[in-house]
Design a protein around this motif. Structure first.
Motif, short mmCIF file in Angstrom:
data_model
loop_
_atom_site.label_atom_id
_atom_site.label_comp_id
_atom_site.label_asym_id
_atom_site.label_seq_id
_atom_site.Cartn_x
_atom_site.Cartn_y
_atom_site.Cartn_z
N ILE A 160 40.02 46.36 37.27
CA ILE A 160 38.64 45.78 37.61
C ILE A 160 38.43 45.42 38.84
O ILE A 160 37.58 45.72 39.36
CB ILE A 160 38.20 45.02 36.17
N LEU A 161 39.13 44.52 39.29
CA LEU A 161 39.14 43.87 40.79
C LEU A 161 39.14 45.18 41.72
O LEU A 161 38.54 44.95 42.71
CB LEU A 161 40.06 42.96 41.06
N LEU A 162 39.73 46.24 41.36
CA LEU A 162 39.91 47.34 42.66
C LEU A 162 38.82 48.34 42.33
O LEU A 162 38.88 49.33 43.12
CB LEU A 162 41.13 47.74 42.52
N LEU A 163 37.89 48.23 41.45
CA LEU A 163 36.88 49.32 41.09
C LEU A 163 36.23 49.77 42.58
O LEU A 163 35.86 50.94 42.52
CB LEU A 163 35.91 48.79 40.25
N LYS A 164 35.88 48.60 43.26
CA LYS A 164 35.07 48.99 44.63
C LYS A 164 35.91 49.73 45.47
O LYS A 164 35.42 49.95 46.37
CB LYS A 164 34.57 47.42 45.03
N PRO A 249 54.21 51.99 44.11
CA PRO A 249 52.87 52.16 44.28
C PRO A 249 51.98 50.99 43.48
O PRO A 249 50.70 50.68 44.16
CB PRO A 249 52.27 53.65 43.64
N SER A 250 52.15 50.55 42.36
CA SER A 250 51.54 49.64 41.80
C SER A 250 51.59 48.13 42.71
O SER A 250 50.37 47.58 42.90
CB SER A 250 51.92 49.16 40.34
N TYR A 251 52.54 48.04 43.36
CA TYR A 251 52.63 46.72 44.45
C TYR A 251 51.78 47.13 45.58
O TYR A 251 51.03 45.86 45.89
CB TYR A 251 54.09 46.42 44.58
N GLN A 252 51.77 48.22 46.05
CA GLN A 252 51.11 48.25 47.24
C GLN A 252 49.56 48.41 46.77
O GLN A 252 48.51 47.81 47.67
CB GLN A 252 51.40 49.72 47.99
N THR A 253 49.17 48.74 45.62
CA THR A 253 47.81 48.92 45.18
C THR A 253 47.23 47.41 44.79
O THR A 253 46.05 47.26 45.69
CB THR A 253 47.42 49.70 43.91
N VAL A 254 47.82 46.72 43.96
CA VAL A 254 47.49 45.35 43.95
C VAL A 254 47.43 44.50 45.09
O VAL A 254 46.52 43.61 45.03
CB VAL A 254 48.33 44.75 42.73
N ARG A 255 47.99 44.62 46.01
CA ARG A 255 48.18 43.86 47.19
C ARG A 255 46.92 43.87 48.07
O ARG A 255 46.59 43.05 48.96
CB ARG A 255 49.34 43.82 48.05
N LEU A 256 46.18 44.72 47.70
CA LEU A 256 44.79 45.17 48.48
C LEU A 256 43.66 44.43 47.78
O LEU A 256 42.51 44.51 48.41
CB LEU A 256 44.68 46.75 48.52
N ILE A 257 43.93 43.95 46.89
CA ILE A 257 42.87 42.92 46.07
C ILE A 257 42.31 41.86 47.08
O ILE A 257 43.32 41.11 47.25
CB ILE A 257 43.37 42.57 44.69
N THR A 264 43.03 36.60 46.57
CA THR A 264 43.95 37.37 47.50
C THR A 264 45.62 37.25 46.95
O THR A 264 45.93 36.37 46.28
CB THR A 264 43.87 37.14 48.87
N ARG A 265 46.37 38.37 47.57
CA ARG A 265 47.98 38.19 47.38
C ARG A 265 48.25 38.06 45.86
O ARG A 265 49.08 37.50 45.51
CB ARG A 265 48.45 37.04 48.29
N LEU A 266 47.51 38.92 45.27
CA LEU A 266 47.76 39.17 43.74
C LEU A 266 49.13 40.13 43.34
O LEU A 266 49.41 40.11 42.47
CB LEU A 266 46.52 39.69 42.91
N GLU A 267 49.51 40.60 44.64
CA GLU A 267 50.64 41.46 44.22
C GLU A 267 51.87 40.71 43.53
O GLU A 267 52.76 41.46 42.75
CB GLU A 267 51.36 42.15 45.38
N ILE A 268 51.96 39.42 43.52
CA ILE A 268 52.76 38.57 42.66
C ILE A 268 52.60 39.12 41.21
O ILE A 268 53.78 38.95 40.36
CB ILE A 268 52.93 37.31 43.00
N VAL A 269 51.54 39.30 40.93
CA VAL A 269 51.38 39.82 39.43
C VAL A 269 52.41 40.81 39.07
O VAL A 269 52.83 40.90 38.13
CB VAL A 269 49.93 40.13 39.30
N VAL A 270 52.47 41.80 39.79
CA VAL A 270 53.34 42.98 39.68
C VAL A 270 54.68 42.56 39.58
O VAL A 270 55.29 42.98 38.54
CB VAL A 270 53.07 44.17 40.82
N ALA A 271 55.37 41.61 40.39
CA ALA A 271 56.46 41.03 40.26
C ALA A 271 56.79 40.39 38.85
O ALA A 271 57.67 40.38 38.02
CB ALA A 271 56.78 40.37 41.11
N VAL A 272 55.57 39.55 38.39
CA VAL A 272 55.81 38.95 37.16
C VAL A 272 55.46 39.99 36.08
O VAL A 272 56.61 39.64 35.15
CB VAL A 272 54.53 38.02 36.97
#
Length: 366
Positions: A160-164, A249-257, A264-272
């Protein structure tokens, strides 16, 4: 054969556990990635093939209520050939657990902590899983309820946060991949991760109502498949062609939020998410391996095997590949064929032999 596990799990617990198992390391290693921008279609096709696999092994499990894979192999094939087949399955579960452990090590050393030795992460994860295995399948399944809810929320939330940032032109032209290449990608998605749920032949014996095994498994695979499709659509729509060259790819995508320079820096979510889902997957495979070995050896408890088998699992995960490149090559080119006999070949053969011999009737009358 004596009963080594006293725990029982409900239909909902089995559904959550299979969902988490299926997501496993798929939260970072996108299934169907070889299909490029059609990865979401490859996942859907792989889900269809995976459901056929599930129908086979759940039908087999339902013919032998209260019995694990090791126990009904002895009934179907006899005490000698049955043990050989069971050993081959236990090798597959053991090897698969070591592969998931290696995925942990590769991800965290390449992305999060590049200066830390890989063995540190692998040993820490293995110790956590060993603790869960020692507590039994009931405890593992209870953990899945919380972990799956969190992971599903995070996948949907980040989408949802990446829809834009999504460009749906990245999906065009649809299905321009040669059919042979698409089928190869969809079959890879079927074997990893959907077909790997054959490991639950070591778990379904402890289901409260074994008749619910089939519906629980199918529901779990569909839920996991939908979440993986959402993640694949999100990654393709955001990254476009660059998704094809990304290992994670998921890590690279989420880090763009970025929301108002606050979120920001939500890529840690992918690691979790990897920690949560990988923990469930390794724990189920680890549990199936030690329980199966204890049953083969007629032990009173599987607990003495937990740490020795865990130590061997850690060693194999470190030694089997020299680099992440070798790991990825095996995962996408060799594994889809290596795993096929265990995921559908042997279960289908066992089911056919059981139907011909009518062994459940003989087993009940024994």
């Amino acid at each position: 054969m004596m009963k080594l596990e006293g725990g029982k799990i409900s239909r909902s617990q089995l559904t959550f556990l299979i969902t988490g198992f299926t997501l496993g390391s798929s939260v970072i290693l996108s299934p169907g990635q070889a299909a490029k921008h059609d990865a979401w279609l490859a996942i859907l096709a792989g889900l269809g093939e995976g459901l056929v696999f599930a129908l086979v092994f759940t039908t087999l499990a339902m013919r032998f209520p209260g019995k694990t894979l090791v126990q009904f192999n002895d009934i179907i094939y006899g005490p000698y050939l049955g043990k050989v087949i069971s050993l081959s399955y236990l090798w597959f579960f053991f090897h698969l657990a070591s592969l998931v452990l290696r995925n942990f090590g590769d991800f965290f050393t390449a992305i999060i902590y590049p200066e830390t030795p890989m063995v540190v992460f692998i040993i820490l994860v293995a110790l956590i899983c060993a603790s869960a295995v020692r507590n039994g399948i009931e405890v593992i399944s209870r953990c899945s309820l919380i972990l799956i809810s969190f992971t599903a929320f995070m996948i949907l939330g980040t989408t949802i946060l990446l829809l834009k940032d999504m460009e749906f032109v990245n999906f065009l032209p649809v299905f321009d991949l040669p059919l042979k290449e698409f089928l190869k990608a969809s079959h890879a998605a079927a074997t990893f991760p959907f077909g790997e749920t054959v490991a639950f032949l070591m778990v379904m014996a402890f289901l409260n109502k074994v008749k619910q095994a089939k519906t629980s498994t199918i529901m779990a695979l569909i839920i996991a498949g939908i979440l993986l499709v959402i993640a694949a659509v999100r990654d393709t729509a955001v990254l476009g062609i660059t998704k094809n060259i990304s290992v994670y790819p998921s890590y690279q995508t989420v880090r763009l939020i970025e929301v108002g320079k606050v979120i920001t820096r939500l890529e840690i979510v992918v690691a979790v998410n990897l920690l949560a889902m990988g923990f469930l997957k390794i724990s189920v495979l680890y549990y199936g391996t030690v329980l199966g070995m204890a049953q083969l050896l007629n032990l009173r408890s599987y607990l003495p095997l937990v740490f020795p088998i865990g130590a061997m699992m850690v060693s194999l995960s470190i030694l089997q590949f020299d680099s992440n490149i070798e790991n990825m090559f095996f995962a996408f080119n060799i594994y889809p064929f290596y795993s096929l006999p265990f995921e559908v070949g042997l279960p289908l053969l066992s089911l056919i032999i059981a139907m011909i011999r009518e062994v459940p009737k003989k087993a009940k009358g024994a």
